[in-house]
Design a protein around this motif. Structure first.
Motif, short mmCIF file in Angstrom:
data_model
loop_
_atom_site.label_atom_id
_atom_site.label_comp_id
_atom_site.label_asym_id
_atom_site.label_seq_id
_atom_site.Cartn_x
_atom_site.Cartn_y
_atom_site.Cartn_z
N GLY A 26 7.76 4.69 5.20
CA GLY A 26 8.65 4.10 6.19
C GLY A 26 7.93 3.15 7.12
O GLY A 26 8.27 3.04 8.30
N THR A 27 6.91 2.48 6.61
CA THR A 27 6.11 1.56 7.42
C THR A 27 6.18 0.14 6.85
O THR A 27 6.74 -0.08 5.78
CB THR A 27 4.63 1.98 7.43
OG1 THR A 27 4.13 1.96 6.09
CG2 THR A 27 4.44 3.35 8.04
N ARG A 28 5.58 -0.79 7.59
CA ARG A 28 5.37 -2.14 7.08
C ARG A 28 3.86 -2.33 7.00
O ARG A 28 3.14 -1.98 7.93
CB ARG A 28 5.97 -3.18 8.01
CG ARG A 28 5.96 -4.58 7.39
CD ARG A 28 6.40 -5.65 8.35
NE ARG A 28 5.19 -6.08 9.05
CZ ARG A 28 5.14 -6.45 10.32
NH1 ARG A 28 6.22 -6.43 11.05
NH2 ARG A 28 4.03 -6.84 10.87
N ILE A 29 3.40 -2.89 5.89
CA ILE A 29 1.97 -3.06 5.68
C ILE A 29 1.68 -4.53 5.43
O ILE A 29 2.32 -5.16 4.59
CB ILE A 29 1.48 -2.21 4.49
CG1 ILE A 29 1.77 -0.73 4.76
CG2 ILE A 29 0.00 -2.46 4.22
CD1 ILE A 29 1.48 0.19 3.60
N GLU A 50 3.79 9.15 12.55
CA GLU A 50 3.83 9.92 11.31
C GLU A 50 3.83 8.99 10.09
O GLU A 50 3.17 9.26 9.09
CB GLU A 50 5.06 10.83 11.29
CG GLU A 50 5.16 11.72 10.06
CD GLU A 50 4.01 12.73 9.92
OE1 GLU A 50 3.87 13.28 8.82
OE2 GLU A 50 3.25 12.95 10.88
N GLY A 51 4.59 7.89 10.16
CA GLY A 51 4.63 6.94 9.05
C GLY A 51 3.27 6.32 8.77
O GLY A 51 2.84 6.19 7.62
N VAL A 52 2.56 5.96 9.84
CA VAL A 52 1.22 5.37 9.69
C VAL A 52 0.28 6.40 9.08
O VAL A 52 -0.53 6.08 8.22
CB VAL A 52 0.70 4.85 11.05
CG1 VAL A 52 -0.77 4.48 10.97
CG2 VAL A 52 1.54 3.66 11.51
N ARG A 53 0.40 7.64 9.52
CA ARG A 53 -0.44 8.72 8.97
C ARG A 53 -0.19 8.88 7.46
O ARG A 53 -1.13 8.99 6.67
CB ARG A 53 -0.13 10.02 9.72
CG ARG A 53 -1.00 11.18 9.37
CD ARG A 53 -0.74 12.33 10.38
NE ARG A 53 -0.96 13.58 9.74
CZ ARG A 53 -0.04 14.32 9.11
NH1 ARG A 53 1.19 13.93 9.08
NH2 ARG A 53 -0.36 15.45 8.56
N ILE A 54 1.07 8.86 7.06
CA ILE A 54 1.40 8.98 5.64
C ILE A 54 0.88 7.78 4.87
O ILE A 54 0.29 7.92 3.79
CB ILE A 54 2.93 9.14 5.46
CG1 ILE A 54 3.39 10.49 6.01
CG2 ILE A 54 3.32 9.01 3.99
CD1 ILE A 54 4.89 10.64 6.14
N ALA A 55 1.07 6.58 5.43
CA ALA A 55 0.59 5.36 4.76
C ALA A 55 -0.93 5.39 4.59
O ALA A 55 -1.45 5.05 3.52
CB ALA A 55 1.00 4.12 5.55
N ARG A 56 -1.65 5.83 5.62
CA ARG A 56 -3.11 5.92 5.50
C ARG A 56 -3.51 6.90 4.41
O ARG A 56 -4.44 6.64 3.64
CB ARG A 56 -3.71 6.35 6.84
CG ARG A 56 -3.70 5.23 7.87
CD ARG A 56 -4.27 5.67 9.20
NE ARG A 56 -5.64 6.17 9.05
CZ ARG A 56 -6.18 7.07 9.86
NH1 ARG A 56 -5.50 7.57 10.87
NH2 ARG A 56 -7.42 7.47 9.67
#
Length: 122
Positions: A26-29, A50-56
């Motif tokens: 749910g992030t933009r990269i 939380e989204g950034v944590r999942i993306a990382r």
């Protein structure tokens, strides 16, 4: 800041890997390779904490295929380190699969109404 060759792994063919990570987290990269001459590229992740944590976690597990050391350093601040990132990535993949393929609700159990009617008449 991954080395110049690694953003290609994060992006994937036609950007499919980064798109998948964005959907699951749910992030933009944004992958910025303008500093390639300086020996690094920048991957920026925008979203909720939380989204950034999942993306990382997803980025780390993707990069672990070619550079386990970098993958481990990307999530060194996670309680549990890379192992925790792997668990987060598995949960995100599982949640994404469930969202794409919601289970068909169970068919209501059919009853034989003729048998019930016959039993009531006797």
């Amino acid at each position: 800041q991954p080395e110049p060759g690694f953003p290609g792994w994060v992006k994937g063919p036609q950007g499919k890997v980064v798109q998948d990570i964005q959907v699951k987290s749910g992030t933009r990269i944004d992958v910025d390779q303008n500093t390639r001459e300086l020996g690094y590229a920048t991957v920026k992740v925008f979203g909720t904490h939380e989204g950034v944590r999942i993306a990382r976690a997803l980025i780390a597990t993707t990069l672990a295929k070619i550079t386990p050391e970098l993958a481990t350093s990307l999530v060194s601040d996670f309680p549990g380190g890379y192992e925790a990132a792997q668990q987060i990535a598995r949960q995100a993949a599982h949640a994404s699969l469930n969202a794409q393929n919601p289970q068909v609700s169970a068919m209501p159990q059919m009853t034989n109404t003729m048998d019930q009617t016959a039993a009531m008449a006797s």
